[in-house]
Motif scaffolding. Structure first.
Motif, PDB file in Angstrom:
ATOM      1  N   VAL A  32       4.237  -8.030  10.131  1.00 21.76           N
ATOM      2  CA  VAL A  32       3.438  -7.004   9.453  1.00 21.76           C
ATOM      3  C   VAL A  32       2.165  -7.658   8.933  1.00 21.76           C
ATOM      4  CG1 VAL A  32       3.392  -5.373   7.525  1.00 21.76           C
ATOM      5  CG2 VAL A  32       5.515  -5.756   8.774  1.00 21.76           C
ATOM      6  N   PRO A  33       0.994  -7.104   9.256  1.00 20.42           N
ATOM      7  CA  PRO A  33      -0.259  -7.690   8.766  1.00 20.42           C
ATOM      8  C   PRO A  33      -0.334  -7.632   7.240  1.00 20.42           C
ATOM      9  CG  PRO A  33      -0.690  -5.990  10.431  1.00 20.42           C
ATOM     10  CD  PRO A  33       0.761  -5.963  10.115  1.00 20.42           C
ATOM     11  N   SER A  34      -0.902  -8.672   6.656  1.00 18.71           N
ATOM     12  CA  SER A  34      -1.004  -8.703   5.198  1.00 18.71           C
ATOM     13  C   SER A  34      -2.193  -7.879   4.697  1.00 18.71           C
ATOM     14  CB  SER A  34      -1.121 -10.149   4.703  1.00 18.71           C
ATOM     15  OG  SER A  34      -2.278 -10.759   5.279  1.00 18.71           O
ATOM     16  N   PRO A  36      -4.254  -4.703   4.116  1.00 17.24           N
ATOM     17  CA  PRO A  36      -3.888  -3.278   4.090  1.00 17.24           C
ATOM     18  C   PRO A  36      -4.604  -2.454   5.176  1.00 17.24           C
ATOM     19  CG  PRO A  36      -4.540  -4.014   1.901  1.00 17.24           C
ATOM     20  CD  PRO A  36      -4.761  -5.142   2.826  1.00 17.24           C
ATOM     21  N   GLU A  38      -5.544  -3.444   8.134  1.00 14.16           N
ATOM     22  CA  GLU A  38      -4.896  -3.718   9.411  1.00 14.16           C
ATOM     23  C   GLU A  38      -3.537  -3.026   9.494  1.00 14.16           C
ATOM     24  OE1 GLU A  38      -4.715  -7.861  10.449  1.00 14.16           O
ATOM     25  OE2 GLU A  38      -6.764  -8.195   9.728  1.00 14.16           O
ATOM     26  N   ARG A  39      -2.808  -2.986   8.353  1.00 13.54           N
ATOM     27  CA  ARG A  39      -1.521  -2.292   8.318  1.00 13.54           C
ATOM     28  C   ARG A  39      -1.705  -0.800   8.582  1.00 13.54           C
ATOM     29  NH1 ARG A  39       0.213  -5.177   3.590  1.00 13.54           N
ATOM     30  NH2 ARG A  39      -0.471  -3.399   2.390  1.00 13.54           N
ATOM     31  N   LYS A  42      -2.452  -0.306  12.246  1.00  9.61           N
ATOM     32  CA  LYS A  42      -1.245  -0.465  13.053  1.00  9.61           C
ATOM     33  C   LYS A  42      -0.321   0.738  12.893  1.00  9.61           C
ATOM     34  CE  LYS A  42       2.556  -3.686  13.913  1.00  9.61           C
ATOM     35  NZ  LYS A  42       3.571  -2.689  14.073  1.00  9.61           N
ATOM     36  N   ASN A  43      -0.164   1.227  11.672  1.00  8.74           N
ATOM     37  CA  ASN A  43       0.679   2.401  11.452  1.00  8.74           C
ATOM     38  C   ASN A  43       0.120   3.637  12.154  1.00  8.74           C
ATOM     39  OD1 ASN A  43       2.595   1.061   9.957  1.00  8.74           O
ATOM     40  ND2 ASN A  43       1.678   1.566   7.982  1.00  8.74           N
TER      41      ASN A  43
END
Length: 176
Positions: A32-34, A36, A38-39, A42-43
């Motif tokens: 999971v990317p650290s 936010p 990038e998260r 990805k989501n």
């Protein structure tokens, strides 16, 4: 009444606990990317989220009106002497009412035009002409004929549509 509330609550708990998407899933923190942003990205790619105020995507709606379609306009202009029963742009069909010249009231024609594409080409239209002949006792016979009139109408529609397209192009070039 109390028993009904308890049963409803119990049914709700059972049905929610059986839902797979609500079940806890172990996640490897290394995957999971650290960051936010990038998260979120990805989501969104995985279909796991949504944005309320998405300012990054600029999706414009393209409205295509019947007046901007040269083939549609040319068809209506070509058969404008006939009364229309149906003219449905989104369905791509024009149906005229029965039409008769003043000379012979016992012979009527009806034209149905289906638009197979918006491009101006010979196979863009499916044009059908129906003839209704009635005798003196008002017994009518309806037949579909493919003849010279069908070919002439199609040719006239395509010529007008080409003219309209060229006029639109000249008008657009003048704007630019």
């Amino acid at each position: 009444m109390q028993l009904i509330k308890i049963l409803l609550l119990l049914q709700l708990i059972i049905s929610l606990s059986s839902c797979g998407p609500l079940a806890y899933k172990k996640v490897d923190a290394r995957k999971v990317p650290s960051d936010p942003d990038e998260r979120i990205k990805k989501n969104m790619e995985d279909g796991k989220g949504f944005k309320l105020f998405d300012t990054e995507r600029k999706v414009g709606t393209t409205y295509e009106f019947a007046s901007s379609n040269e083939l549609w306009r040319a068809t209506l202009d070509t058969i404008d002497f006939m009364p229309l029963t149906t003219a449905n742009y989104s369905g791509g069909i024009i149906v005229t009412d029965w039409y008769s010249e003043n000379q012979n009231l016992n012979e009527n024609i009806k034209i149905t035009i289906r638009f197979l594409t918006n491009e101006i080409r010979s196979d863009a239209l499916d044009l059908k002409i129906f003839y209704k002949n009635c005798d003196s006792s008002n017994k009518c016979k309806i037949i579909e004929k493919e003849g010279n009139l069908s070919k002439e109408l199609k040719k006239e529609i395509l010529k007008k549509a080409t003219t309209y397209q060229q006029q639109a192009k000249v008008k657009k070039d003048k704007k630019d």
